[in-house]
Scaffold this motif. Structure first.
Motif, PDB file in Angstrom:
ATOM      1  N   TRP A  68       0.838  -1.189   0.000  1.00  0.00           N
ATOM      2  CA  TRP A  68       0.000   0.000   0.000  1.00  0.00           C
ATOM      3  C   TRP A  68       0.879   1.247   0.000  1.00  0.00           C
ATOM      4  O   TRP A  68       2.019   1.230   0.471  1.00  0.00           O
ATOM      5  N   ALA A  69       0.320   2.336  -0.513  1.00  0.00           N
ATOM      6  CA  ALA A  69       0.966   3.646  -0.449  1.00  0.00           C
ATOM      7  C   ALA A  69      -0.054   4.648   0.077  1.00  0.00           C
ATOM      8  O   ALA A  69      -1.263   4.483  -0.130  1.00  0.00           O
ATOM      9  N   TYR A  70       0.442   5.690   0.762  1.00  0.00           N
ATOM     10  CA  TYR A  70      -0.469   6.687   1.344  1.00  0.00           C
ATOM     11  C   TYR A  70       0.054   8.093   1.078  1.00  0.00           C
ATOM     12  O   TYR A  70       1.257   8.359   1.149  1.00  0.00           O
ATOM     13  N   GLY A  71      -0.865   8.991   0.798  1.00  0.00           N
ATOM     14  CA  GLY A  71      -0.551  10.413   0.705  1.00  0.00           C
ATOM     15  C   GLY A  71      -1.764  11.190   1.159  1.00  0.00           C
ATOM     16  O   GLY A  71      -2.898  10.768   0.939  1.00  0.00           O
ATOM     17  N   SER A  81      -8.744   1.680  -3.457  1.00  0.00           N
ATOM     18  CA  SER A  81      -8.184   2.610  -2.470  1.00  0.00           C
ATOM     19  C   SER A  81      -9.113   2.732  -1.269  1.00  0.00           C
ATOM     20  O   SER A  81     -10.284   2.351  -1.324  1.00  0.00           O
ATOM     21  N   ARG A 103      -3.745   3.538  -1.146  1.00  0.00           N
ATOM     22  CA  ARG A 103      -4.075   2.806  -2.379  1.00  0.00           C
ATOM     23  C   ARG A 103      -3.325   1.487  -2.445  1.00  0.00           C
ATOM     24  O   ARG A 103      -2.175   1.378  -2.010  1.00  0.00           O
ATOM     25  N   PRO A 163       2.128   0.829  -5.648  1.00  0.00           N
ATOM     26  CA  PRO A 163       2.501   1.560  -4.428  1.00  0.00           C
ATOM     27  C   PRO A 163       3.894   2.182  -4.462  1.00  0.00           C
ATOM     28  O   PRO A 163       4.163   3.132  -3.731  1.00  0.00           O
ATOM     29  N   ALA A 209       6.179   7.075  -6.579  1.00  0.00           N
ATOM     30  CA  ALA A 209       5.965   8.318  -5.829  1.00  0.00           C
ATOM     31  C   ALA A 209       5.253   9.364  -6.679  1.00  0.00           C
ATOM     32  O   ALA A 209       4.509  10.198  -6.145  1.00  0.00           O
ATOM     33  N   THR A 219       1.621   8.849  -6.286  1.00  0.00           N
ATOM     34  CA  THR A 219       1.199   9.350  -4.977  1.00  0.00           C
ATOM     35  C   THR A 219       1.001  10.858  -5.021  1.00  0.00           C
ATOM     36  O   THR A 219      -0.003  11.383  -4.532  1.00  0.00           O
ATOM     37  N   ASP A 220       1.954  11.563  -5.633  1.00  0.00           N
ATOM     38  CA  ASP A 220       1.850  13.021  -5.741  1.00  0.00           C
ATOM     39  C   ASP A 220       0.660  13.427  -6.609  1.00  0.00           C
ATOM     40  O   ASP A 220      -0.052  14.382  -6.298  1.00  0.00           O
ATOM     41  N   ARG A 277      -2.498  12.892  -4.618  1.00  0.00           N
ATOM     42  CA  ARG A 277      -2.606  13.918  -3.571  1.00  0.00           C
ATOM     43  C   ARG A 277      -3.078  15.242  -4.157  1.00  0.00           C
ATOM     44  O   ARG A 277      -3.941  15.915  -3.582  1.00  0.00           O
TER      45      ARG A 277
END
Length: 359
Positions: free
Chosen positions: A138-141, A260, A282, A286, A289, A292-293, A296
């Motif tokens: 997972w990735a978070y922003g 997500s 999400r 992941p 980056a 992610t940006d 966001r």
């Protein structure tokens, strides 16, 4: 501080007060549930929170500094302990200084959580579990907004996503949201769930971008889902995603979908303002980056649209407190969430009365 007879938020609960990154080597002042608090890192970086009020002259301790894990008032150098008791002051004897309020506080999942109510009731096990945090799949922003509106208006907003068709028409909105009925479930005072499943529809712009970022075709119809979960005092987690139509929808294999969780921690500042911690966790691509940006930035735009709507809605409601608002089927999630909040507040207000009766 707000009138306790008219307050709209329970105190004996965990609220997100800040992101962990906001509290560094300087104290951070923030008003939560009508109370001015200061957050800082004590010995070994441990998070601490006390009333933002120096017992000497009433100066805000948040304008001071942290020295060797101690909070030092920026007015006359008074040193404050994590328990709200004065430790020392240059050239003065401070043994008789009254203690100020301290708060139960925890650092977890990249957030600072505070319990504004009775410390002895604070149980760290009651902090919501964010299973995606720290998971490499997972990735978070995310970000933070200060919004001049009753925090319950944001809960209403998130528990009824039909507004997306109109407020967010250029990103996540589409007519099929209006055309597809939602289902609302209530599980005691623990949870309210509204869910909507749309089948074989075009993907809106945001989800086309998400499909492309995961190497999936964006020019085919999709199955789309929205599952909004309210848990007290004011947290809303929304499972969202799309899968190529006919591949299983919500249950589709990861190879055919993008999925997500929209993260919404809504913390009342006063009766008419809030801190809104938003983000997206999400489970696709992941490690990128740039994605992610991009997400966001997209969320920032979407939630900025909500911000404008809610602040002007708050203004109208404040100007016309006597008006009765319509309650429609689409409002069920917000209505049930508010009922849980009202019951929790009532229970807190009745507790001292019951204790007095027993005594």
């Amino acid at each position: 501080m707000s009138n306790p007879q008219a307050r709209t938020y329970p105190r004996n609960n965990w609220y997100v007060a800040a992101t962990a990154a906001e509290v560094t080597d300087k104290p951070l002042g923030r008003q939560i549930c009508g109370e001015r608090m200061v957050f800082y890192r004590a010995q070994e970086g441990r998070i601490a929170a006390v009333e933002d009020f120096c017992p000497h002259r009433g100066a805000p301790l948040s304008l001071g500094r942290v020295c060797e894990g101690k909070l030092v008032c920026g007015y006359h150098g008074l040193e404050m302990g994590c328990d709200g008791k004065t430790i020392a002051m240059p050239g003065q004897r401070v043994r008789g200084f009254p203690a100020i309020k301290s708060y139960a506080v925890q650092e977890r999942y990249g957030f600072i959580w505070v319990w504004p109510g009775e410390q002895q009731l604070a149980d760290a096990d009651l902090i919501p579990v964010l299973k995606w945090h720290g998971d490499p799949e997972w990735a978070y922003g995310g970000g933070l907004f200060h919004i001049k509106a009753d925090y319950r208006l944001m809960i209403d907003n998130l528990m009824d996503l039909t507004h997306e068709t109109y407020v967010h028409a250029s990103s996540i909105g589409q007519a099929e949201i209006d055309e597809t009925p939602c289902k609302t479930e209530t599980r005691g005072d623990e949870e309210v769930i509204t869910s909507r499943f749309m089948h074989d529809i075009p993907a809106p712009p945001f989800w086309k971008m998400a499909l492309r970022s995961n190497g999936l075709a964006d020019d085919v119809n999709v199955d789309r889902w929205q599952i909004c979960r309210f848990t007290p005092p004011s947290h809303v987690m929304i499972e969202v995603g799309v899968a190529h139509a006919g591949k299983g929808g919500y249950e589709a294999d990861d190879a055919h979908k993008v999925y997500s969780v929209v993260v919404d921690f809504i913390t009342p500042e006063t009766d008419g303002s809030m801190w809104y911690f938003w983000g997206m966790a999400r489970k696709f691509n992941p490690g990128d980056a740039a994605v992610t940006d991009l997400i966001r930035e997209g969320q920032h735009k979407i939630f900025s649209e909500d911000l404008e709507m809610l602040e002007l809605q708050q203004r109208n409601l404040a100007d016309h407190p006597e008006r009765q608002l319509l309650k429609l089927n689409i409002d069920a999630g917000g209505v049930q969430s508010r009922r849980i909040i009202e019951r929790l507040v009532a229970q807190e207000e009745e507790a001292p009365l019951r204790q007095a009766a027993v005594a």
